[in-house]
Design an enzyme around this catalytic site. Structure first.
Site, PDB file in Angstrom:
ATOM      1  N   THR A 127     -43.334 -26.211 -22.778  1.00 44.46           N
ATOM      2  CA  THR A 127     -42.204 -26.130 -21.857  1.00 44.46           C
ATOM      3  C   THR A 127     -42.573 -25.265 -20.660  1.00 44.46           C
ATOM      4  O   THR A 127     -43.759 -25.016 -20.420  1.00 44.46           O
ATOM      5  CB  THR A 127     -40.931 -25.643 -22.609  1.00 44.46           C
ATOM      6  OG1 THR A 127     -39.815 -25.718 -21.721  1.00 44.46           O
ATOM      7  CG2 THR A 127     -41.047 -24.214 -23.113  1.00 44.46           C
ATOM      8  N   ASN A 128     -41.600 -24.812 -19.889  1.00 48.50           N
ATOM      9  CA  ASN A 128     -41.893 -23.994 -18.713  1.00 48.50           C
ATOM     10  C   ASN A 128     -40.830 -22.896 -18.597  1.00 48.50           C
ATOM     11  O   ASN A 128     -39.931 -22.812 -19.427  1.00 48.50           O
ATOM     12  CB  ASN A 128     -41.952 -24.878 -17.462  1.00 48.50           C
ATOM     13  CG  ASN A 128     -40.663 -25.652 -17.287  1.00 48.50           C
ATOM     14  OD1 ASN A 128     -39.609 -25.081 -17.079  1.00 48.50           O
ATOM     15  ND2 ASN A 128     -40.744 -26.976 -17.395  1.00 48.50           N
ATOM     16  N   HIS A 129     -40.922 -22.076 -17.561  1.00 52.23           N
ATOM     17  CA  HIS A 129     -40.051 -20.903 -17.461  1.00 52.23           C
ATOM     18  C   HIS A 129     -38.670 -21.190 -16.869  1.00 52.23           C
ATOM     19  O   HIS A 129     -37.908 -20.249 -16.649  1.00 52.23           O
ATOM     20  CB  HIS A 129     -40.720 -19.826 -16.591  1.00 52.23           C
ATOM     21  CG  HIS A 129     -41.890 -19.185 -17.261  1.00 52.23           C
ATOM     22  ND1 HIS A 129     -41.789 -18.562 -18.481  1.00 52.23           N
ATOM     23  CD2 HIS A 129     -43.186 -19.076 -16.889  1.00 52.23           C
ATOM     24  CE1 HIS A 129     -42.963 -18.089 -18.827  1.00 52.23           C
ATOM     25  NE2 HIS A 129     -43.837 -18.381 -17.883  1.00 52.23           N
ATOM     26  N   SER A 130     -38.346 -22.431 -16.592  1.00 52.49           N
ATOM     27  CA  SER A 130     -37.047 -22.697 -15.964  1.00 52.49           C
ATOM     28  C   SER A 130     -35.902 -22.206 -16.858  1.00 52.49           C
ATOM     29  O   SER A 130     -35.876 -22.488 -18.054  1.00 52.49           O
ATOM     30  CB  SER A 130     -36.891 -24.197 -15.718  1.00 52.49           C
ATOM     31  OG  SER A 130     -35.567 -24.462 -15.347  1.00 52.49           O
TER      32      SER A 130
END
Ligand code: CTP
Length: 399
Positions: free
Chosen positions: A210-213
């Site tokens: 996933t990512n930091h959003s």
């Protein structure tokens, strides 16, 4: 500017134990900039005092004594003239019945009859009283007349019963008040689809890429669209946030799920604030990848480009498409390329390396680039303010 600045809100409080929650609602409204005038029924005063409300609103609270006091001939008429909204929370079965019948035998009900502003009602009563045909009929009558009924929620009731009858939480009522006040806003009658959050690409049943959003900017855009009167569909990847009240929420996990959700919608505008994955594992292991089997070699493949897929189906899906560009270098140059390649009407560029902008924080530093070549570079502002500006442009682009 606080959302309820210059709004005059009448809060009617009637005799239910949920009256204590009305103090929280009054406080939330006052903190949002509204002038809040509270009217307590006689039985409300058995549960809570006018002083409680005066302390949170900074204005005097009214009771039936005022109906017969000095301002008698003007008070309810004056309230009726100036109020932007009347909310009755909690509203007992008795007050509901009076409102449905137009009975005006106390300051609150006489004011309700004099007021022509939107009416929001949050019923609170025991389960059997709520389901009683008389109460249901009264609710129907009020709904037909345009009143917004919030709740009641299911749960433990003061009688010990479990069922529908609890007053909705103040945050939920507050959300519906925003909708009631915004319903004639500049996006009234428009359908806006907003995506938010970082997608999760499964490696196995346990792990994801996933990512930091955080989803904060997308959720703020959805709320700003609701405040402007739009019908909002929020397509969201997992986040820790509570979706704005009134949005139709579609929960997705992966970029594939988000792609399907976006393509099954259509509307006036699509605002793609989500951080959708660009790469996804080629295969998803059916069982948990075990440590004893050694370090896995993960083969990635290109994920579907959602905006690309939308562009391929235009103009049938959305009249206006707005994208985001999260960049760590050459912000405007890269954003301009994406604006063109993704056939967008507007792109919101943000520098993800700035400590006061981008992921997780409450502020953002954005620049808007438009298909006609114009640009608008904005100073540091809250994500809420950035969302309001995005919605102002959305409405202008839809004109
Ligand atoms: N986006 C999309 N589908 C993806 C990835 C991104 O529709 N699979 C959308 C995002 O929601 C955003 C815009 O495309 O509105 C730009 O996303 P961004 O990650 O900045 O750009 P990419 O096109 O993914 O290019 P790169 O990652 O190489 O910068």
């Amino acid at each position: 500017m606080p959302i309820f600045s210059n709004k005059h809100i009448l809060l009617g409080v009637t005799g239910s134990i949920a009256a204590y929650k009305a103090a929280d609602l009054a406080s939330k409204l006052a903190q949002s900039g509204a002038w809040v005038d509270v009217i307590l029924s006689a039985s409300a005063q058995k549960f809570i005092t006018p002083l409680t409300f005066q302390s949170v609103t900074g204005r005097r609270a009214y009771t039936d004594q005022d109906l017969w006091g000095n301002e008698a001939h003007v008070l309810h008429v004056g309230f009726g003239k100036t109020a932007d909204l009347l909310v009755i929370a909690p509203c007992t079965a008795d007050t509901l019945a009076k409102l449905a019948q137009g009975i005006a035998d106390n300051l609150l009900t006489v004011t309700a009859l004099a007021a022509h502003c939107p009416l929001v009602i949050a019923p609170a009563m025991d389960g059997g009283m709520f389901t009683h045909p008389a109460t249901q009929q009264n609710l129907e009558t009020l709904k037909k007349r345009g009143a917004v009924i919030v709740g009641p929620a299911e749960g433990h009731l003061a009688s010990g019963l479990v069922g529908a009858g609890r007053m909705s939480e103040p945050s939920e009522i507050f959300g519906w008040l925003r909708i009631a006040l915004g319903k004639n806003g500049k996006l009234a009658g428009k359908k806006i689809v907003v995506t938010a959050g970082g997608t999760q690409e499964a490696l196995d049943p346990v792990r994801v890429i996933t990512n930091h959003s955080s989803g904060k900017q997308g959720y703020a855009v959805a709320q700003a669209a609701l405040d402007a009167g739009a019908q909002v569909c929020l397509i969201t990847a997992p986040t820790a946030l509570t979706p704005p009240v009134g949005a139709r929420v579609v929960q997705v996990k992966s970029v594939g799920g988000m792609l399907d959700a976006v393509l099954s919608e259509s509307g006036d505008a699509l605002i793609m604030a989500a951080a959708a994955a660009d790469f996804t594992p080629q295969t998803v292991a059916k069982d948990k990848i075990k440590k004893r089997d050694g370090i896995p070699q993960i083969q990635l493949t290109a994920a579907a480009d959602i905006l690309g897929a939308v562009a391929a189906r235009q103009p049938s899906l959305f009249r206006v498409v707005i994208g985001f560009a999260a960049e760590s270098q050459n912000l405007l140059e890269h954003a301009a390329e994406k604006l063109k390649s993704k056939k967008l009407n507007m792109i919101v560029a943000n520098d993800i390396l700035a400590s006061d902008a981008g992921f997780a924080v409450d502020t953002n530093r954005v620049a808007f680039l438009f298909a006609n070549g114009t640009q608008e570079i904005l100073p540091l502002m809250s994500k809420t303010e950035a969302a309001e500006k995005i919605i102002e442009h959305t409405s202008r682009l839809l004109e």
